[in-house]
Design a protein around this motif. Structure first.
Motif, PDB file in Angstrom:
ATOM      1  N   UNK A  57       0.841  -1.200   0.000  1.00  0.00           N
ATOM      2  CA  UNK A  57       0.000   0.000   0.000  1.00  0.00           C
ATOM      3  C   UNK A  57       0.876   1.250   0.000  1.00  0.00           C
ATOM      4  N   UNK A  58       1.961   1.215   0.756  1.00  0.00           N
ATOM      5  CA  UNK A  58       2.878   2.366   0.783  1.00  0.00           C
ATOM      6  C   UNK A  58       3.457   2.602  -0.606  1.00  0.00           C
ATOM      7  N   UNK A  59       3.831   1.532  -1.301  1.00  0.00           N
ATOM      8  CA  UNK A  59       4.341   1.663  -2.674  1.00  0.00           C
ATOM      9  C   UNK A  59       3.273   2.253  -3.578  1.00  0.00           C
ATOM     10  N   UNK A  60       2.036   1.785  -3.467  1.00  0.00           N
ATOM     11  CA  UNK A  60       0.950   2.291  -4.302  1.00  0.00           C
ATOM     12  C   UNK A  60       0.730   3.785  -4.058  1.00  0.00           C
ATOM     13  N   UNK A  61       0.686   4.185  -2.780  1.00  0.00           N
ATOM     14  CA  UNK A  61       0.488   5.598  -2.449  1.00  0.00           C
ATOM     15  C   UNK A  61       1.675   6.427  -2.959  1.00  0.00           C
ATOM     16  N   UNK A  62       2.887   5.885  -2.801  1.00  0.00           N
ATOM     17  CA  UNK A  62       4.082   6.595  -3.269  1.00  0.00           C
ATOM     18  C   UNK A  62       4.061   6.779  -4.790  1.00  0.00           C
ATOM     19  N   UNK A  63       3.715   5.731  -5.529  1.00  0.00           N
ATOM     20  CA  UNK A  63       3.640   5.852  -6.992  1.00  0.00           C
ATOM     21  C   UNK A  63       2.573   6.868  -7.392  1.00  0.00           C
ATOM     22  N   UNK A  64       1.451   6.882  -6.680  1.00  0.00           N
ATOM     23  CA  UNK A  64       0.433   7.899  -6.946  1.00  0.00           C
ATOM     24  C   UNK A  64       0.976   9.293  -6.684  1.00  0.00           C
ATOM     25  N   UNK A  65       1.750   9.439  -5.633  1.00  0.00           N
ATOM     26  CA  UNK A  65       2.330  10.747  -5.292  1.00  0.00           C
ATOM     27  C   UNK A  65       3.287  11.202  -6.384  1.00  0.00           C
ATOM     28  N   UNK A  66       4.144  10.305  -6.838  1.00  0.00           N
ATOM     29  CA  UNK A  66       5.156  10.651  -7.840  1.00  0.00           C
ATOM     30  C   UNK A  66       4.514  10.937  -9.193  1.00  0.00           C
ATOM     31  N   UNK A  67       3.496  10.155  -9.573  1.00  0.00           N
ATOM     32  CA  UNK A  67       2.883  10.300 -10.889  1.00  0.00           C
ATOM     33  C   UNK A  67       1.846  11.418 -10.953  1.00  0.00           C
ATOM     34  N   UNK A  73       1.668  14.897  -0.456  1.00  0.00           N
ATOM     35  CA  UNK A  73       1.213  13.620   0.085  1.00  0.00           C
ATOM     36  C   UNK A  73      -0.308  13.557   0.215  1.00  0.00           C
ATOM     37  N   UNK A  74      -0.965  14.701   0.223  1.00  0.00           N
ATOM     38  CA  UNK A  74      -2.405  14.743   0.496  1.00  0.00           C
ATOM     39  C   UNK A  74      -3.257  14.007  -0.540  1.00  0.00           C
ATOM     40  N   UNK A  75      -3.023  14.231  -1.824  1.00  0.00           N
ATOM     41  CA  UNK A  75      -3.872  13.639  -2.868  1.00  0.00           C
ATOM     42  C   UNK A  75      -3.820  12.108  -2.850  1.00  0.00           C
ATOM     43  N   UNK A  76      -2.652  11.480  -2.808  1.00  0.00           N
ATOM     44  CA  UNK A  76      -2.653  10.010  -2.796  1.00  0.00           C
ATOM     45  C   UNK A  76      -3.225   9.424  -1.504  1.00  0.00           C
TER      46      UNK A  76
END
Length: 187
Positions: A57-67, A73-76
């Motif tokens: 989940x952390x990876x998914x949120x991080x990829x959302x943040x980067x992309x 950090x708020x949007x993901x």
């Protein structure tokens, strides 16, 4: 606290893949497989508790943040809250602190190994027409980045010889090997 179960891991992999497929046919949806993530977690010896922000989940949120265009950090985190509610789960906090702490818990090696495995998978699936004279061509590029002046960074990334000790900022040297045919980082 309970330790993370394999069934929960499979559910989160499926979630990650669905999220990328929602945004179009992205290459990551095919290459960021459950097997790849499990292999990377074993390789870097990551053990975790059953929390909201597991490595996956952390990876998914991080990829959302980067992309995302807005790299905050708020949007993901908000997207994760929305997903949890849509699945009938209790929403997690919309505050970003837990996510930031979870991201810190993952070793740097985890992210580099995920990038390496994904890049190699993309390179191996390249259309032969993209190869140069039917050969795989690899490119090397490097750079350096200035690091914050902390004692830990001073030990890990020494200052250049041209600077007096204690003055200036430590430099980290970075390098990568890329596939010419697909542009992915291989190492």
């Amino acid at each position: 606290m309970r330790y993370f179960t394999h069934e929960r891991f499979r559910q989160q992999v499926s979630f990650l893949q669905r999220q990328f497929l929602q945004d179009g046919d992205l290459p990551l949806s095919n290459t960021l497989s459950k097997e790849t993530i499990a292999e990377v977690l074993r390789a870097v010896n990551v053990c975790w508790l059953d929390r909201i922000y597991t490595p996956l989940i952390t990876l998914w949120v991080f990829l959302n943040q980067v992309l995302n265009q807005d790299h905050s950090c708020r949007a993901p985190v908000a997207r994760l809250v929305a997903y949890r509610v849509s699945q009938g789960q209790l929403p997690c906090s919309a505050e970003t602190g837990a996510y930031c702490q979870a991201r810190k818990r993952l070793p740097e090696k985890f992210f580099s190994e995920v990038a390496r495995q994904t890049g190699r998978a993309l390179d191996s699936d390249v259309d032969p027409e993209w190869l140069w004279k039917r050969r795989r061509v690899y490119l090397f590029d490097g750079s350096s980045v200035s690091m914050p002046d902390t004692p830990e960074n001073q030990r890990a990334y020494p200052q250049p010889d041209t600077q007096k000790p204690g003055l200036g900022f430590p430099l980290a040297r970075i390098a990568g090997i890329f596939s010419l045919s697909c542009g992915a980082v291989l190492d």
